[in-house]
Design a protein around this motif. Structure first.
Motif, PDB file in Angstrom:
ATOM      1  N   GLU A  54       0.842  -1.202   0.000  1.00 16.80           N
ATOM      2  CA  GLU A  54       0.000   0.000   0.000  1.00 16.80           C
ATOM      3  C   GLU A  54       0.879   1.255   0.000  1.00 16.80           C
ATOM      4  N   LYS A  55       0.392   2.350  -0.650  1.00 16.82           N
ATOM      5  CA  LYS A  55      -0.862   2.471  -1.340  1.00 16.82           C
ATOM      6  C   LYS A  55      -0.814   2.057  -2.811  1.00 16.82           C
ATOM      7  N   SER A  56       0.263   1.493  -3.265  1.00 17.13           N
ATOM      8  CA  SER A  56       0.369   1.071  -4.665  1.00 17.13           C
ATOM      9  C   SER A  56      -0.636  -0.024  -4.977  1.00 17.13           C
ATOM     10  N   LEU A  57      -0.669  -1.041  -4.118  1.00 15.55           N
ATOM     11  CA  LEU A  57      -1.624  -2.138  -4.241  1.00 15.55           C
ATOM     12  C   LEU A  57      -2.327  -2.309  -2.905  1.00 15.55           C
ATOM     13  N   PHE A 374      -1.911  -5.724 -14.383  1.00 18.16           N
ATOM     14  CA  PHE A 374      -2.972  -4.765 -14.099  1.00 18.16           C
ATOM     15  C   PHE A 374      -3.980  -5.355 -13.130  1.00 18.16           C
ATOM     16  N   ILE A 375      -4.772  -4.464 -12.516  1.00 14.92           N
ATOM     17  CA  ILE A 375      -5.818  -4.849 -11.563  1.00 14.92           C
ATOM     18  C   ILE A 375      -7.120  -5.064 -12.349  1.00 14.92           C
ATOM     19  N   TRP A 376      -7.666  -6.271 -12.265  1.00 16.86           N
ATOM     20  CA  TRP A 376      -8.912  -6.526 -12.995  1.00 16.86           C
ATOM     21  C   TRP A 376     -10.145  -6.406 -12.086  1.00 16.86           C
ATOM     22  N   MET A 377      -9.920  -6.445 -10.763  1.00 19.23           N
ATOM     23  CA  MET A 377     -11.011  -6.279  -9.799  1.00 19.23           C
ATOM     24  C   MET A 377     -10.412  -5.815  -8.483  1.00 19.23           C
ATOM     25  N   SER A 378     -11.151  -4.979  -7.759  1.00 24.00           N
ATOM     26  CA  SER A 378     -10.710  -4.538  -6.441  1.00 24.00           C
ATOM     27  C   SER A 378     -11.913  -4.525  -5.518  1.00 24.00           C
ATOM     28  N   TYR A 379     -11.753  -5.159  -4.358  1.00 23.18           N
ATOM     29  CA  TYR A 379     -12.889  -5.426  -3.481  1.00 23.18           C
ATOM     30  C   TYR A 379     -12.532  -5.046  -2.058  1.00 23.18           C
ATOM     31  N   ASP A 380     -13.256  -4.093  -1.496  1.00 23.96           N
ATOM     32  CA  ASP A 380     -13.009  -3.623  -0.130  1.00 23.96           C
ATOM     33  C   ASP A 380     -13.963  -4.337   0.828  1.00 23.96           C
ATOM     34  N   THR A 381     -13.450  -5.270   1.583  1.00 23.32           N
ATOM     35  CA  THR A 381     -14.287  -6.075   2.484  1.00 23.32           C
ATOM     36  C   THR A 381     -14.826  -5.267   3.653  1.00 23.32           C
ATOM     37  N   ASN A 382     -14.181  -4.123   3.962  1.00 22.71           N
ATOM     38  CA  ASN A 382     -14.630  -3.315   5.095  1.00 22.71           C
ATOM     39  C   ASN A 382     -15.704  -2.300   4.725  1.00 22.71           C
ATOM     40  N   ALA A 383     -15.986  -2.153   3.440  1.00 24.79           N
ATOM     41  CA  ALA A 383     -16.970  -1.165   2.991  1.00 24.79           C
ATOM     42  C   ALA A 383     -18.378  -1.734   3.056  1.00 24.79           C
ATOM     43  N   SER A 384     -19.375  -0.865   2.929  1.00 17.55           N
ATOM     44  CA  SER A 384     -20.767  -1.297   2.894  1.00 17.55           C
ATOM     45  C   SER A 384     -21.033  -2.071   1.615  1.00 17.55           C
ATOM     46  N   PHE A 385     -22.154  -2.775   1.578  1.00 17.96           N
ATOM     47  CA  PHE A 385     -22.449  -3.695   0.474  1.00 17.96           C
ATOM     48  C   PHE A 385     -22.409  -2.999  -0.884  1.00 17.96           C
ATOM     49  N   PHE A 386     -22.948  -1.792  -0.974  1.00 22.16           N
ATOM     50  CA  PHE A 386     -23.080  -1.116  -2.255  1.00 22.16           C
ATOM     51  C   PHE A 386     -21.801  -0.384  -2.686  1.00 22.16           C
ATOM     52  N   SER A 387     -20.803  -0.355  -1.807  1.00 19.28           N
ATOM     53  CA  SER A 387     -19.569   0.335  -2.178  1.00 19.28           C
ATOM     54  C   SER A 387     -18.337  -0.555  -2.016  1.00 19.28           C
ATOM     55  N   LYS A 388     -18.551  -1.858  -2.024  1.00 21.45           N
ATOM     56  CA  LYS A 388     -17.429  -2.780  -1.845  1.00 21.45           C
ATOM     57  C   LYS A 388     -16.469  -2.748  -3.034  1.00 21.45           C
ATOM     58  N   ILE A 389     -16.983  -2.629  -4.227  1.00 18.77           N
ATOM     59  CA  ILE A 389     -16.125  -2.603  -5.407  1.00 18.77           C
ATOM     60  C   ILE A 389     -15.478  -1.228  -5.552  1.00 18.77           C
ATOM     61  N   ARG A 390     -14.164  -1.218  -5.663  1.00 14.26           N
ATOM     62  CA  ARG A 390     -13.442   0.039  -5.883  1.00 14.26           C
ATOM     63  C   ARG A 390     -13.383   0.291  -7.389  1.00 14.26           C
ATOM     64  N   TRP A 391     -14.395   0.954  -7.909  1.00 17.16           N
ATOM     65  CA  TRP A 391     -14.530   1.121  -9.359  1.00 17.16           C
ATOM     66  C   TRP A 391     -13.351   1.877  -9.965  1.00 17.16           C
ATOM     67  N   ASN A 392     -12.762   2.787  -9.208  1.00 15.59           N
ATOM     68  CA  ASN A 392     -11.668   3.590  -9.760  1.00 15.59           C
ATOM     69  C   ASN A 392     -10.367   2.812  -9.930  1.00 15.59           C
ATOM     70  N   ARG A 393     -10.321   1.578  -9.422  1.00 20.14           N
ATOM     71  CA  ARG A 393      -9.111   0.770  -9.535  1.00 20.14           C
ATOM     72  C   ARG A 393      -9.210  -0.301 -10.619  1.00 20.14           C
ATOM     73  N   LEU A 394     -10.395  -0.506 -11.170  1.00 15.61           N
ATOM     74  CA  LEU A 394     -10.590  -1.552 -12.162  1.00 15.61           C
ATOM     75  C   LEU A 394      -9.804  -1.264 -13.435  1.00 15.61           C
ATOM     76  N   LEU A 395      -9.131  -2.318 -13.943  1.00 19.23           N
ATOM     77  CA  LEU A 395      -8.336  -2.263 -15.174  1.00 19.23           C
ATOM     78  C   LEU A 395      -7.194  -1.243 -15.097  1.00 19.23           C
ATOM     79  N   ARG A 396      -6.756  -0.959 -13.880  1.00 20.88           N
ATOM     80  CA  ARG A 396      -5.625  -0.023 -13.693  1.00 20.88           C
ATOM     81  C   ARG A 396      -4.318  -0.764 -13.860  1.00 20.88           C
ATOM     82  N   GLY A 397      -3.415  -0.210 -14.679  1.00 20.34           N
ATOM     83  CA  GLY A 397      -2.101  -0.801 -14.833  1.00 20.34           C
ATOM     84  C   GLY A 397      -1.261  -0.635 -13.584  1.00 20.34           C
ATOM     85  N   ILE A 398      -0.265  -1.481 -13.416  1.00 21.47           N
ATOM     86  CA  ILE A 398       0.587  -1.470 -12.226  1.00 21.47           C
ATOM     87  C   ILE A 398       1.943  -0.892 -12.602  1.00 21.47           C
ATOM     88  N   LYS A 399       2.325   0.162 -11.898  1.00 19.73           N
ATOM     89  CA  LYS A 399       3.608   0.838 -12.183  1.00 19.73           C
ATOM     90  C   LYS A 399       4.549   0.736 -10.995  1.00 19.73           C
TER      91      LYS A 399
END
Length: 399
Positions: A54-57, A374-399
């Motif tokens: 973190e915070k890279s991955l 690259f990141i194909w999915m990102s899932y925050d287990t501590n978030a509420s049900f409707f905001s678990k997926i981190r949409w801004n991280r999907l398909l993000r390349g790794i540098k």
């Protein structure tokens, strides 16, 4: 018998139709074989289990790891249960058979490992495991509790190279580099290498008042319960954040001071590689260390052996013994050794929350799994049900 007559009758004879069960078995078998080939030689999914990058991955990031960038590694333990790494999911038994072992080979790849690549590899010190304490390094247990106690109190097993735990870190140094660290800053071949913008370290923060609204820090990207701690013996807070985040903290009118929290040079930390009492090293101050390169010859003495003895003995498969004031390698006196593999130095971007090469040394080339793409999915287990997926991280390349 007339050949043409026989061929005609053979063609006219109806073929026996496969049963539904046979069709399903064939389809499943084909899918397993195809998926295994893709996973071994081309690309594999990987999940980030810890906060060491973190915070890279982030924990809950799902990555695709390329096997072709550095060249696919031919399986060294070829007889294994499909899709299980080293342990069967339900029974907890081994998911592989060690009766067949192949030597290390790698097919040609697109490129060599470069400095700052994010790499997946097998944990080098995972050759020996205490089953009842798998979250703790076996060798650290031995250093803390003693060999006799650990081996009599735990179930000890060994694992082949390709069945050791998968780790992901950033490659700070490649074969042939000289690496050191001073006051938390890495130097490669004498040149300072700043932490990536997405990397983070620990800072000491002092407030002007006790009345602080910590929700302000949540808006900056801090996880207040994990990234901010208070020293019970003082009014100093420990913040774990990026340089950019801490620059914003420093601007707040109720903040008195912000400074990096690093260990004092010359104060040794017992668990830092190479565990040599004569070296006063810690996680923020160590080196210089020359990273072994294939074909490089090192002189064997009391200065170099603490650094390279494990690589010579364990990773390259030699018998190493002390003989008087010298060394025996495979029973023969030796004053030098020439390495057979390239090695790498891996570190986490979350510098003060990462068990990496500072604590277990070099990563041999036969332990390299692949390059994180690259990141194909990102899932925050501590978030509420409707905001678990981190949409801004999907398909993000790794540098």
């Amino acid at each position: 018998m007339n050949w043409k007559f026989w061929q005609k009758n053979k063609a006219a004879k109806p073929q026996k139709k496969k049963s539904k069960t046979r069709e399903w078995v064939d389809a499943i078998l084909f899918a397993v074989i195809a998926a295994t080939i893709i996973r071994v030689f081309f690309i594999e999914a990987y999940t980030i289990p810890t906060a060491s990058m973190e915070k890279s991955l982030l924990i809950g990031d799902f990555l695709f790891v390329s096997k072709v960038n550095y060249g696919p590694r031919i399986p060294m333990t070829p007889v294994a249960f499909p899709f299980a790494h080293h342990t069967m999911p339900l029974t907890g038994t081994k998911a592989y058979w060690e009766g067949v072992q192949w030597k290390y080979r790698r097919l040609p790849g697109f490129s060599d490992i470069k400095n700052n690549d994010v790499v997946v590899f097998n944990y080098p010190q995972g050759d020996t495991v205490a089953l009842e304490a798998q979250d703790t390094d076996y060798y650290r247990l031995v250093r803390g509790l003693g060999w006799k106690y650990v081996n009599s109190s735990y179930t000890i097993i060994s694992r082949p190279v390709d069945k050791r735990e998968n780790y992901i870190k950033r490659c700070i140094g490649i074969a042939g580099d000289v690496i050191s660290m001073k006051n938390g800053l890495v130097y490669v071949n004498g040149k300072a290498e700043k932490l990536k913008n997405t990397g983070q370290i620990t800072y000491e923060v002092v407030f002007k008042t006790n009345e602080v609204n910590f929700s302000v820090f949540e808006d900056m990207g801090f996880n207040v319960s994990e990234d901010i701690k208070m020293d019970p013996n003082s009014s100093v807070y420990s913040f774990n954040g990026t340089e950019e985040m801490m620059a914003e903290v420093k601007k707040l009118d109720f903040v008195q001071s912000v400074k990096e929290s690093v260990q004092t040079p010359g104060v040794p930390e017992g668990d830092v590689f190479p565990f040599d009492k004569n070296r006063k090293w810690n996680a923020d101050n160590f080196g210089p260390i020359a990273i072994p390169k294939k074909g490089w010859t090192v002189q064997l003495d009391s200065v170099t052996m603490p650094l390279y003895e494990r690589s010579i003995r364990i990773y390259e498969g030699n018998q190493v013994e002390r003989s008087g004031t010298g060394w025996l390698i495979n029973g023969k006196p030796a004053t030098s050794y020439t390495f057979k593999m390239d090695y790498y130095w891996m570190m986490g971007d979350n510098r003060h929350n990462s068990l990496d090469s500072r604590y277990w040394g070099f990563v041999p080339e036969d332990h390299i799994v692949g390059k994180a793409l690259f990141i194909w999915m990102s899932y925050d287990t501590n978030a509420s049900f409707f905001s678990k997926i981190r949409w801004n991280r999907l398909l993000r390349g790794i540098k």
